[in-house]
Design a protein around this motif. Sequence first.
Motif, PDB file in Angstrom:
ATOM      1  N   LEU A  32      -6.238   9.654 -11.700  1.00 18.11           N
ATOM      2  CA  LEU A  32      -6.861   8.284 -11.406  1.00 18.11           C
ATOM      3  C   LEU A  32      -6.427   7.749 -10.067  1.00 18.11           C
ATOM      4  O   LEU A  32      -4.993   7.581 -10.228  1.00 18.11           O
ATOM      5  CB  LEU A  32      -6.949   7.033 -12.639  1.00 18.11           C
ATOM      6  CG  LEU A  32      -7.669   7.800 -13.708  1.00 18.11           C
ATOM      7  CD1 LEU A  32      -7.348   6.619 -14.790  1.00 18.11           C
ATOM      8  CD2 LEU A  32      -9.166   7.991 -13.597  1.00 18.11           C
ATOM      9  N   ALA A  33      -6.993   7.377  -9.074  1.00 16.68           N
ATOM     10  CA  ALA A  33      -6.493   6.525  -7.883  1.00 16.68           C
ATOM     11  C   ALA A  33      -7.007   5.321  -7.752  1.00 16.68           C
ATOM     12  O   ALA A  33      -8.123   5.255  -7.493  1.00 16.68           O
ATOM     13  CB  ALA A  33      -6.985   7.571  -6.669  1.00 16.68           C
ATOM     14  N   VAL A  34      -6.326   4.219  -7.888  1.00 16.42           N
ATOM     15  CA  VAL A  34      -6.778   2.890  -8.127  1.00 16.42           C
ATOM     16  C   VAL A  34      -6.297   2.189  -6.545  1.00 16.42           C
ATOM     17  O   VAL A  34      -4.940   2.221  -6.436  1.00 16.42           O
ATOM     18  CB  VAL A  34      -6.213   2.535  -9.348  1.00 16.42           C
ATOM     19  CG1 VAL A  34      -6.756   0.855  -9.451  1.00 16.42           C
ATOM     20  CG2 VAL A  34      -6.257   2.988 -10.494  1.00 16.42           C
ATOM     21  N   GLY A  35      -7.215   1.636  -6.061  1.00 11.50           N
ATOM     22  CA  GLY A  35      -6.703   0.908  -4.823  1.00 11.50           C
ATOM     23  C   GLY A  35      -7.297   1.444  -3.663  1.00 11.50           C
ATOM     24  O   GLY A  35      -7.522   2.893  -3.558  1.00 11.50           O
ATOM     25  N   HIS A  36      -7.359   0.996  -2.364  1.00 11.41           N
ATOM     26  CA  HIS A  36      -7.734   1.705  -1.160  1.00 11.41           C
ATOM     27  C   HIS A  36      -6.971   2.685  -0.713  1.00 11.41           C
ATOM     28  O   HIS A  36      -7.451   3.827  -0.377  1.00 11.41           O
ATOM     29  CB  HIS A  36      -7.910   0.335  -0.071  1.00 11.41           C
ATOM     30  CG  HIS A  36      -8.812  -0.603  -0.534  1.00 11.41           C
ATOM     31  ND1 HIS A  36     -10.059  -0.374  -0.541  1.00 11.41           N
ATOM     32  CD2 HIS A  36      -8.747  -2.198  -0.343  1.00 11.41           C
ATOM     33  CE1 HIS A  36     -10.778  -1.631  -0.945  1.00 11.41           C
ATOM     34  NE2 HIS A  36      -9.896  -2.483  -0.960  1.00 11.41           N
ATOM     35  N   ALA A  37      -5.710   2.512  -0.648  1.00  9.54           N
ATOM     36  CA  ALA A  37      -4.704   3.696  -0.014  1.00  9.54           C
ATOM     37  C   ALA A  37      -4.553   4.783  -1.131  1.00  9.54           C
ATOM     38  O   ALA A  37      -4.728   5.772  -0.357  1.00  9.54           O
ATOM     39  CB  ALA A  37      -3.132   2.767  -0.020  1.00  9.54           C
ATOM     40  N   ALA A  38      -4.564   4.503  -2.410  1.00 12.02           N
ATOM     41  CA  ALA A  38      -4.533   5.589  -3.268  1.00 12.02           C
ATOM     42  C   ALA A  38      -5.918   6.401  -3.201  1.00 12.02           C
ATOM     43  O   ALA A  38      -5.932   7.740  -3.423  1.00 12.02           O
ATOM     44  CB  ALA A  38      -4.293   5.180  -4.556  1.00 12.02           C
ATOM     45  N   SER A  39      -6.969   5.741  -3.422  1.00  6.11           N
ATOM     46  CA  SER A  39      -8.356   6.266  -3.294  1.00  6.11           C
ATOM     47  C   SER A  39      -8.590   7.287  -2.167  1.00  6.11           C
ATOM     48  O   SER A  39      -9.090   8.131  -1.945  1.00  6.11           O
ATOM     49  CB  SER A  39      -9.447   5.435  -3.752  1.00  6.11           C
ATOM     50  OG  SER A  39      -9.566   4.407  -2.533  1.00  6.11           O
ATOM     51  N   ARG A  40      -8.057   6.609  -1.030  1.00  8.12           N
ATOM     52  CA  ARG A  40      -8.247   7.152   0.425  1.00  8.12           C
ATOM     53  C   ARG A  40      -7.151   8.567   0.402  1.00  8.12           C
ATOM     54  O   ARG A  40      -7.593   9.487   1.280  1.00  8.12           O
ATOM     55  CB  ARG A  40      -7.993   6.235   1.481  1.00  8.12           C
ATOM     56  CG  ARG A  40      -9.234   5.106   1.640  1.00  8.12           C
ATOM     57  CD  ARG A  40      -9.237   4.038   2.828  1.00  8.12           C
ATOM     58  NE  ARG A  40     -10.262   3.309   2.677  1.00  8.12           N
ATOM     59  CZ  ARG A  40     -10.465   2.466   3.684  1.00  8.12           C
ATOM     60  NH1 ARG A  40      -9.614   2.457   4.662  1.00  8.12           N
ATOM     61  NH2 ARG A  40     -11.622   1.615   3.699  1.00  8.12           N
ATOM     62  N   PHE A  41      -6.351   8.418  -0.105  1.00  7.59           N
ATOM     63  CA  PHE A  41      -5.263   9.630   0.053  1.00  7.59           C
ATOM     64  C   PHE A  41      -5.853  10.756  -0.941  1.00  7.59           C
ATOM     65  O   PHE A  41      -5.735  11.631  -0.364  1.00  7.59           O
ATOM     66  CB  PHE A  41      -3.992   9.141  -0.692  1.00  7.59           C
ATOM     67  CG  PHE A  41      -3.066  10.217  -0.862  1.00  7.59           C
ATOM     68  CD1 PHE A  41      -2.545  10.852  -0.195  1.00  7.59           C
ATOM     69  CD2 PHE A  41      -2.956  10.703  -2.328  1.00  7.59           C
ATOM     70  CE1 PHE A  41      -1.385  12.143  -0.454  1.00  7.59           C
ATOM     71  CE2 PHE A  41      -2.218  12.071  -2.691  1.00  7.59           C
ATOM     72  CZ  PHE A  41      -1.671  12.611  -1.971  1.00  7.59           C
ATOM     73  N   VAL A  42      -6.464  10.369  -1.968  1.00  8.45           N
ATOM     74  CA  VAL A  42      -7.001  11.499  -2.845  1.00  8.45           C
ATOM     75  C   VAL A  42      -8.201  12.070  -1.996  1.00  8.45           C
ATOM     76  O   VAL A  42      -8.370  13.288  -2.180  1.00  8.45           O
ATOM     77  CB  VAL A  42      -7.592  10.862  -4.101  1.00  8.45           C
ATOM     78  CG1 VAL A  42      -8.392  11.695  -4.738  1.00  8.45           C
ATOM     79  CG2 VAL A  42      -6.051  10.452  -5.123  1.00  8.45           C
ATOM     80  N   SER A  43      -9.098  11.270  -1.287  1.00  9.00           N
ATOM     81  CA  SER A  43     -10.084  11.715  -0.744  1.00  9.00           C
ATOM     82  C   SER A  43      -9.810  12.436   0.529  1.00  9.00           C
ATOM     83  O   SER A  43     -10.274  13.667   0.791  1.00  9.00           O
ATOM     84  CB  SER A  43     -11.037  10.386  -0.035  1.00  9.00           C
ATOM     85  OG  SER A  43     -11.466   9.867  -0.928  1.00  9.00           O
ATOM     86  N   VAL A  44      -8.597  12.260   1.484  1.00  8.00           N
ATOM     87  CA  VAL A  44      -8.184  12.798   2.555  1.00  8.00           C
ATOM     88  C   VAL A  44      -7.319  13.958   2.100  1.00  8.00           C
ATOM     89  O   VAL A  44      -7.824  15.128   2.883  1.00  8.00           O
ATOM     90  CB  VAL A  44      -7.320  11.987   3.456  1.00  8.00           C
ATOM     91  CG1 VAL A  44      -6.729  12.718   4.513  1.00  8.00           C
ATOM     92  CG2 VAL A  44      -8.304  10.759   3.845  1.00  8.00           C
TER      93      VAL A  44
END
Length: 273
Positions: A69-81
């Motif tokens: 689970l990636a919660v937040g802008h930085a975490a979710s974008r890290f997972v996407s990138v």
Amino acid sequence: MATFFGEVLSVFSRAVEEDEEDEEGEEEEEEDRDILRALEDKRQVRVRWSSPLSPGGGDRPSRCPHLLLAVGHAASRFVSVYLLSRGHWDTVGQVCLWNERTVGSKEAACVLHRDKDNNVLVCPVDCFVAEDQLFQWTEQVMGCVDTTGLQVTVLSDCPAAEYRTAEPLGPAPVLRSLHTSSHKEAPCCPPVEQPNLVTGLPAAVLSFCQLHHISAVLYQCYSDERCPDSSSMEVFRPALTRLAKTLGLDLSPNVDQLRKYISQASVQSNLYI
């Protein structure tokens, strides 16, 4: 009926008026209850699957070794990138919710991705989850996976100003960890020092895992950056070393997506645009 000045006033019985007021009050209370029920139903968190999790078509997967689970802008974008841009991922469902911070009357959705080969589930959470929806969100998502042998990893980001410490954290983003008692491996970074607290959806997920004896670890990034940049994303990389080996990935970023996010961040933080 005489008043102090000798006027004679006609007397009306209030029995009928009180009955009417009682009926109006009951109607208003029933209307209020209907509104509250409709609002409560609208705020329900729902998982909508677009494809079956298990090969046999059931609602539960045969085995889910890892949930990220990636919660937040930085975490979710890290997972996407770094993760979802590589490998073989299927979109298997969405976690849909509505609250006061969703756009208009539309629902916000957290997309669930599954690795085709290893059955690993990944869910970036880039929307606001209200306090009354935190444990409901957690129960809905965790109830859809087989927790036998499950490893849960939560990535989260938080402003550095909220971190209490005797020594300043410095300008660079820092990573801190927190894990359940069932998690036996040593985290890749120092723990969250007291008296700091973890709140929001990461706290709800860790509390659920601790209660149900599930191995879970939280990695929280503290940064002064208003918008996610490459440094605030890069800090999460050591946290996913083991998962990257399982997936056969080297966690190298997708350059095009990284440039897109960085350009968006530079525009949003420019006062004169």
